[in-house]
Enzyme design. Structure first.
Site, short mmCIF file in Angstrom:
data_model
loop_
_atom_site.label_atom_id
_atom_site.label_comp_id
_atom_site.label_asym_id
_atom_site.label_seq_id
_atom_site.Cartn_x
_atom_site.Cartn_y
_atom_site.Cartn_z
N HIS A 1 0.83 -1.20 0.00
CA HIS A 1 0.00 0.00 0.00
C HIS A 1 0.87 1.25 0.00
O HIS A 1 1.97 1.23 0.53
CB HIS A 1 -0.89 0.04 1.23
CG HIS A 1 -1.74 -1.17 1.41
ND1 HIS A 1 -1.27 -2.35 1.92
CD2 HIS A 1 -3.03 -1.40 1.12
CE1 HIS A 1 -2.23 -3.24 1.97
NE2 HIS A 1 -3.32 -2.69 1.47
N CYS B 1 0.79 -27.09 -14.74
CA CYS B 1 -0.05 -25.89 -14.68
C CYS B 1 0.81 -24.64 -14.48
O CYS B 1 0.56 -23.61 -15.07
CB CYS B 1 -1.05 -25.98 -13.55
SG CYS B 1 -2.06 -27.45 -13.61
C1 FAD Z 1 -6.32 -11.68 4.65
C2 FAD Z 1 -5.19 -10.75 4.92
C3 FAD Z 1 -4.79 -9.88 3.90
C4 FAD Z 1 -3.72 -8.99 4.13
N1 FAD Z 1 -3.31 -8.21 3.10
C5 FAD Z 1 -2.22 -7.40 3.26
C6 FAD Z 1 -1.73 -6.63 2.20
O1 FAD Z 1 -2.22 -6.70 1.07
N2 FAD Z 1 -0.67 -5.81 2.43
C7 FAD Z 1 -0.10 -5.71 3.65
O2 FAD Z 1 0.82 -4.93 3.80
N3 FAD Z 1 -0.50 -6.47 4.68
C8 FAD Z 1 -1.56 -7.33 4.51
N4 FAD Z 1 -1.98 -8.11 5.55
C9 FAD Z 1 -1.27 -8.05 6.81
C10 FAD Z 1 0.03 -8.88 6.80
O3 FAD Z 1 -0.22 -10.18 6.32
C11 FAD Z 1 0.58 -8.96 8.21
O4 FAD Z 1 0.67 -7.69 8.72
C12 FAD Z 1 1.98 -9.57 8.27
O5 FAD Z 1 2.04 -10.78 7.58
C13 FAD Z 1 2.36 -9.79 9.72
O6 FAD Z 1 3.60 -10.43 9.78
P1 FAD Z 1 4.17 -10.97 11.15
O7 FAD Z 1 5.52 -11.44 10.87
O8 FAD Z 1 3.98 -9.94 12.19
O9 FAD Z 1 3.16 -12.15 11.57
P2 FAD Z 1 3.14 -13.71 11.19
O10 FAD Z 1 3.37 -13.92 9.76
O11 FAD Z 1 1.88 -14.24 11.76
O12 FAD Z 1 4.39 -14.31 11.95
C14 FAD Z 1 4.43 -14.56 13.32
C15 FAD Z 1 5.13 -15.87 13.52
O13 FAD Z 1 5.44 -16.07 14.88
C16 FAD Z 1 5.35 -17.45 15.17
N5 FAD Z 1 5.17 -17.59 16.63
C17 FAD Z 1 4.17 -17.11 17.38
N6 FAD Z 1 4.36 -17.42 18.67
C18 FAD Z 1 5.52 -18.11 18.74
C19 FAD Z 1 6.25 -18.69 19.82
N7 FAD Z 1 5.82 -18.61 21.08
N8 FAD Z 1 7.40 -19.34 19.54
C20 FAD Z 1 7.85 -19.44 18.26
N9 FAD Z 1 7.20 -18.89 17.20
C21 FAD Z 1 6.04 -18.23 17.44
C22 FAD Z 1 4.16 -17.89 14.38
O14 FAD Z 1 4.19 -19.28 14.13
C23 FAD Z 1 4.30 -17.06 13.10
O15 FAD Z 1 4.98 -17.77 12.08
C24 FAD Z 1 -3.06 -8.99 5.36
C25 FAD Z 1 -3.46 -9.88 6.37
C26 FAD Z 1 -4.50 -10.76 6.15
C27 FAD Z 1 -4.88 -11.73 7.23
#
Ligand code: FAD
Ligand code: FAD
Lengths: 440, 600
Positions: free
Chosen positions: B150, B517
């Site tokens: 975005h 595919c």
């Molecule tokens: C449907 C949807 C559409 C979206 N579209 C967009 C978009 O178009 N553009 C955009 O910018 N954002 C988008 N987002 C938001 C984006 O996906 C998230 O903000 C981003 O992926 C978050 O990343 P993260 O690393 O914080 O979380 P996560 O990818 O959830 O990573 C956290 C990790 O921590 C691990 N974990 C948790 N607790 C523990 C523990 N105690 N010990 C070891 N490991 C642990 C989990 O297994 C996980 O792998 C979207 C989200 C959704 C749901």
């Protein structure tokens, strides 16, 4: 089997080495032209390699062969033709990447482990088979664990790789491969809870219901579907629901069935991505392009046969279809070499279907052909008695009584000489209809 | 399209602690909202809610009421009768393989945020580990999103979201070059539902300016249809943002992680943080060591990038000041045949909207792989790892298809769900813990978390290194061998045939197609299995190569992929999994050969 190197020219290229492709190549060889089969896998035989049950070749050989036996006869015939000096070549491990029209020729790009090869040819016969409909295409909901397989995947894993995709199985859909696999699972010592079919009739052949379900006490539930999959890692259960007349599930009657595997047999889709890329429209009822009785598409020199054209129920028909395409492609290729190709389409007219015909090939008729065409069609609903009528410009040239018509079964109808002559003579649009006869 | 030139404004400061007056105000508002029976006090500067309600929605509503006053966060301990929040899934394995290991910094969570942070940290001469409970990076939110970068216009001015989003967007061009991932600034168009929305243009321009986003181009109805001939007739013009980009979110996550590994970071999969050992350091507490299912590890500093479970990690460190609530989103993926029917990311938000949800209205977005993505929906869920799809949500996603007249639901090839890790304050939390000296929280990273991840990573790494420096009283040395370049993976389907030929002559397995595919070869699957993160599940391969991600969903290639995994890793077929946990694909051999007992 020889290698092909560099850019070169061949009379006919057949893409796909299943029964359709091999039959096409044999027909080209018989007609004295050179042919190259391109097969993606490392062996010929197509999907037959994994069909270890019997029932193949009843019409063609008068025997109930297994898939591999049937394929073996084909390959043996091919080898025999090769030793007799036939110019039939096979490239396995070769993948058709793209296809394009190059003036009066076709140009083909192949990917192999030796590199990229380009081949020029006057005629291409596509015999790429079909693929299976997936869980997403039927909008299955719920979790996404391991343990959801198509019947074909399960067939390949059990019959070729010797591993069990599951031990406690629910089958969704009553397509033939699903019925056959239900029995296979039981034979391998697994439990099959039942076959669930959303429609009120079975989509597989009656003989498969008898031999694969009834003989093994596998319950068949019609008008019932799987609405949800449960299990984060591996399938733990599925929810099944009866559906009402319009196909909507009755959630009050839902039942949760513990199982570790869900097998899908919910339809086959002709594999025509490469053809669709050429801009050829696909017939929505068959899933393949429209073809003449020679299996030639609206692009001159491009033929499609076997399950890539329409999903047949008998391999014998697949082979017949391949043979027709191979013979015609040879004719097309050799005339193309001598003169500007007189395409069959100059003299081809569309065939309209009506009444209870669900799908039919050919969709186009080349009226210049001397041989009467053979129609392959399926009906939309079960009928015990029906009348087939063929007419042109409102004039009926053929009327035939047919008995015991069932939607899963492909009907082969060979037009009689007199009717063909009349059809060629009369002006106006051609139509084929099946109407139920009194009371059925 | 262009990189963003707008000047970023100063990064906003973290939110202040709640005042006693603030707590009283929340109590009043809860009463007015019919939730007067709930308890409300202050906890670690946050509003703390307790009590019992009858519906999940009321729990969520109470959380937002609490967040309507200025506070660091909302800790929502309200129970809902009849609902137990499902616990986090954890790996089955327990061993001592990491016992006694010592790291300078441990990052918890290998989503895009944790991986980006790890890569930033690898610029320093430090021992760094990333712990991830799943078998691969990016298994949760980071592979279950729309892949949109975005511009940074949507978040309210003055929020961390606005700042990190606009800054992150600006970084993507260079990152894509360094890390070898696909990135395309396709631009986006926000369509107007009614003509009078144009009256708001001055406000929109001001917002763009405040957020440091390039001013959008204003398009007339005709202007929109010239750019997007298939766009719905219901539009009344729109705003075009040139800097909006698209990526494959999973590819981005892997790229960060692989580059981090190249630069010395260790990734430990199926390793879950289960506890924290605190000790006093002067006036403040600090983490001495952390417990995992693979033994106790010492850590100089810890970064909490645990996504949906970031509040659980904070709680283990006795530092609760926010609660995460999951908000599901469902997306549908459309066939590649449609790729030429639309170029920009399209959306038509209901600006007057019912205010029903806190997530943007979704849209129809081109994916970097040539599909179109419709969605996402937004629905509160007690189950933070519930990725099951439902018919209702699916029907809602289909509504987005009406943005483009050339698409229809027949083109849907698959659909998936993700869960956004939302906080009630709705802003990102990127700050050092107030209570625990060497803990940095990166939490509440919901959309646009992917777009923001690069900028969040720079800040989070700075904070973590700062906490280490404080303790050690010395600057951290730079990693002299840091290499920012990660070679792009070889993706044959994107190469002209002549280039493919060259590659095949060196590696014949690049000439052996496996997935028809998506045009994936055996060589690419072997590359994925040999890649730095050392993954071997079916889904890991699919996410890296797209094998099995196309129309037939692995109908043909699954058995072959299993064989290749077996050949590369030596795992018997029965031990190959689809993903983490007990997701075994085959359950034994067909004809088990019973060996005759041997008598000794
Ligand atoms: C449907 C949807 C559409 C979206 N579209 C967009 C978009 O178009 N553009 C955009 O910018 N954002 C988008 N987002 C938001 C984006 O996906 C998230 O903000 C981003 O992926 C978050 O990343 P993260 O690393 O914080 O979380 P996560 O990818 O959830 O990573 C956290 C990790 O921590 C691990 N974990 C948790 N607790 C523990 C523990 N105690 N010990 C070891 N490991 C642990 C989990 O297994 C996980 O792998 C979207 C989200 C959704 C749901
Ligand atoms: C999984 C499955 C199981 C089946 N089981 C049964 C059964 O038990 N009994 C039965 O009667 N019928 C069965 N059928 C129907 C069966 O397909 C036909 O009976 C028959 O095998 C079809 O022959 P074909 O030559 O048209 O296609 P196939 O046998 O499918 O052969 C097509 C060949 O084309 C090759 N190919 C495809 N694309 C390319 C390309 N781009 N480049 C190079 N090569 C390519 C494929 O590798 C394949 O070898 C099954 C179908 C499927 C999909």
């Amino acid at each position: 089997m020889s290698d092909v190197c560099g850019d070169e020219l061949v009379d006919v290229v057949v893409v796909g080495g299943g029964p359709a492709g091999v039959s096409a190549a044999l027909a080209v060889g018989d007609a004295g032209a050179e042919v190259l089969i391109i097969e993606r896998e490392d062996r010929l035989g197509g999907v037959l390699k994994q069909c270890i049950h019997d029932g193949f070749g009843v019409l063609q050989y008068g025997e109930r062969l297994t898939g591999p036996e049937y394929a073996h006869r084909h390959v043996a015939a091919l080898k025999c033709r090769q030793t007799q000096g036939g110019q039939i070549r096979v490239m396995t491990g070769a993948y058709l990447h793209s296809l394009r029209r190059d003036g009066t020729r076709w140009s083909i790009d192949l990917i192999t482990s030796q590199g990229i090869q380009s081949i020029g040819t006057a005629a291409v016969v596509m015999a790429t088979g079909c693929r299976e409909r997936t869980d997403r295409q039927i909008y299955l909901h719920g979790d996404r664990p391991a343990g959801i397989f198509t019947a074909g995947q399960a067939q390949r894993l059990i019959n070729i790789d010797g591993v069990m995709p599951g031990r406690n199985v629910v089958v969704l859909g009553s397509g033939d491969i699903g019925l056959i696999m239900a029995r296979r699972f039981v034979l391998e010592g697994a439990r099959v809870q039942g076959v669930y079919e959303i429609q009120s009739t079975v989509s597989g052949l009656a003989r498969n219901v008898a031999q694969c379900l009834e003989d093994w006490n596998i319950p068949l539930h019609l008008g019932t579907t799987v609405t949800e999959v449960h299990g984060r890692n591996r399938v733990e259960a599925v929810t099944v629901c009866p559906v009402d007349g319009s196909g909507l599930p009755d959630h009050n009657a839902a039942e949760r069935i513990p199982c570790d595997t869900l097998i899908l047999s919910v339809g086959l889709i002709p594999e025509n991505d490469i053809i669709a890329d050429l801009g050829l429209p696909l017939d929505s009822s068959t899933g393949g392009p429209a073809v003449t009785q020679d299996r030639e598409t609206q692009l001159p020199g491009l033929y499609v046969c076997g399950n890539a054209l329409t999903v047949y129920d008998l391999v014998d028909y697949v082979s017949e279809c391949g043979q027709a395409a191979g013979t015609a492609a040879t004719r097309g290729a050799t005339t193309a070499r001598s003169a500007a190709a007189p395409s069959a389409h100059a003299s081809a007219g569309p065939v309209e279907t009506s009444g209870d015909i669900g799908q039919m090939v050919p969709q186009l008729l080349d009226l210049a052909a001397d041989q009467p065409p053979v129609f392959f069609f399926r009906v939309k609903r079960a009928m015990d008695k029906a009348t087939l009528t063929i007419s042109r410009g409102g004039v009926q040239v053929e009327s035939r009584r047919l008995t015991y018509l069932r939607p899963p079964e492909m009907i082969r109808y060979e037009l009689r000489e007199r009717a063909w002559a009349a059809l060629r003579r009369n002006p106006g649009p051609i139509s084929v209809a099946v109407e139920a006869a009194d009371g059925s | 399209m262009s990189e963003q030139n707008g000047r970023p404004r100063r990064r906003p400061a973290p939110r202040p602690s709640v005042t006693p007056a603030g707590v009283r105000r929340v109590r009043r508002r809860l009463r007015r909202g019919g939730l007067g029976s709930l308890g409300c006090d202050a906890l670690n500067g946050a509003v703390h809610l307790t009590g019992v309600v009858g519906r999940w929605d009321d729990r969520i509503r109470a959380g937002y009421i609490a967040a309507s006053v200025r506070c660091r966060g909302v800790v929502n301990d309200i129970a809902v009768s009849g609902i137990t929040e499902p616990a986090m899934t954890v790996p089955r394995v327990t061993d001592e393989s990491l016992a006694g290991k010592a790291y300078d910094i441990v990052v918890v969570g290998a989503g895009v945020v944790g991986c980006a942070i790890a890569r930033e940290l690898s610029r320093f001469d430090l021992r760094i580990a990333v712990l991830e409970k799943e078998d691969d990076v990016g298994v949760h939110a980071s592979s279950r999103n729309d892949g949109m970068i975005h511009p940074g216009f949507a978040p309210p001015p003055g929020t961390l979201k606005a700042w990190f989003n606009a800054t992150g967007n600006r970084m993507y061009g260079d990152l894509a070059r360094e890390l070898g991932f696909q990135f395309d600034r396709v631009g986006s168009i926000v369509l107007f539902r009614s003509w009078w929305l144009r009256l708001l243009l001055p406000i929109m321009r001001l917002r763009a300016h405040q957020n440091g986003v390039d001013s959008p181009r204003v398009l007339t109805r005709g202007g929109v249809s010239r750019l997007e001939p298939n766009v719905t007739a219901r539009q009344h013009g729109g705003l075009q943002f040139l800097s909006t980009g698209i990526v494959n979110p999973f590819e981005v996550t892997i790229a960060f992680a692989e580059n981090a590994v190249q630069n010395g970071v260790e990734f430990h999969f199926e390793t879950v943080l289960t506890g924290v050992e605190l000790e006093m350091s002067g006036e403040r507490r600090q983490i001495r060591s952390i417990r995992t299912n693979r033994g106790v590890i010492t850590a100089g500093a810890v970064v909490n990038a645990a996504g949906s479970w970031a509040d659980a990690v904070a709680s283990l460190a006795d530092d609760r000041f926010f609660t995460i609530h999951g908000r599901r989103g469902v997306d549908a993926v459309l066939d590649k045949q449609l790729s030429s029917t639309q170029h920009h990311a399209l959306s038509m938000p209901d600006l007057l909207g019912s205010g029903r949800t806190h997530s943007k209205g979704g849209g129809l977005i081109p994916s970097i792989d040539g599909n179109l993505i419709a969605g996402p929906t937004a629905e509160e869920t007690p189950d933070r790892e519930n990725y099951a799809t439902t018919h209702t949500e699916f029907t809602e996603v289909r509504d987005q298809l009406s943005l483009n007249d050339a698409v229809s639901s027949e083109f849907i090839i698959t659909y998936f769900a993700g869960v956004r890790p939302a906080t009630f304050t709705e802003d990102f939390i990127v700050e050092r813990s107030i209570r625990v000296r060497n803990l940095t929280h990166v939490a509440g990273i919901q959309s646009p978390g992917l777009a923001s991840a690069p900028a969040i990573a720079v800040e989070a790494a700075r904070l973590a290194v700062e906490s280490l420096r404080e303790e050690r009283g010395a600057e951290m040395g730079r990693n002299e061998t840091f290499n920012p370049i990660r070679p792009a993976r070889i993706d044959l389907s994107r190469l002209p045939l002549a280039e493919r030929a060259v590659l095949i002559s060196a590696r014949p397995d690049y000439g052996q197609p496996v997935c028809r595919c998506e045009d994936v070869t055996e060589g690419e699957i072997r590359d994925a299995l040999r890649s730095p993160l050392g993954v071997c599940s079916l889904d890991s391969i699919k996410r890296r190569t797209r094998a099995g991600a196309g129309r037939c969903h692995g109908g043909f290639c699954l058995p072959r992929v299993l064989e290749i995994i077996h050949e590369e890793t030596g795992l018997p077929l029965e031990s190959i999994r689809k993903k983490s946990g007990d997701s075994y694909l085959v359950l034994g051999r067909t004809k088990k050969i019973q060996r005759a007992p041997t008598h000794v």
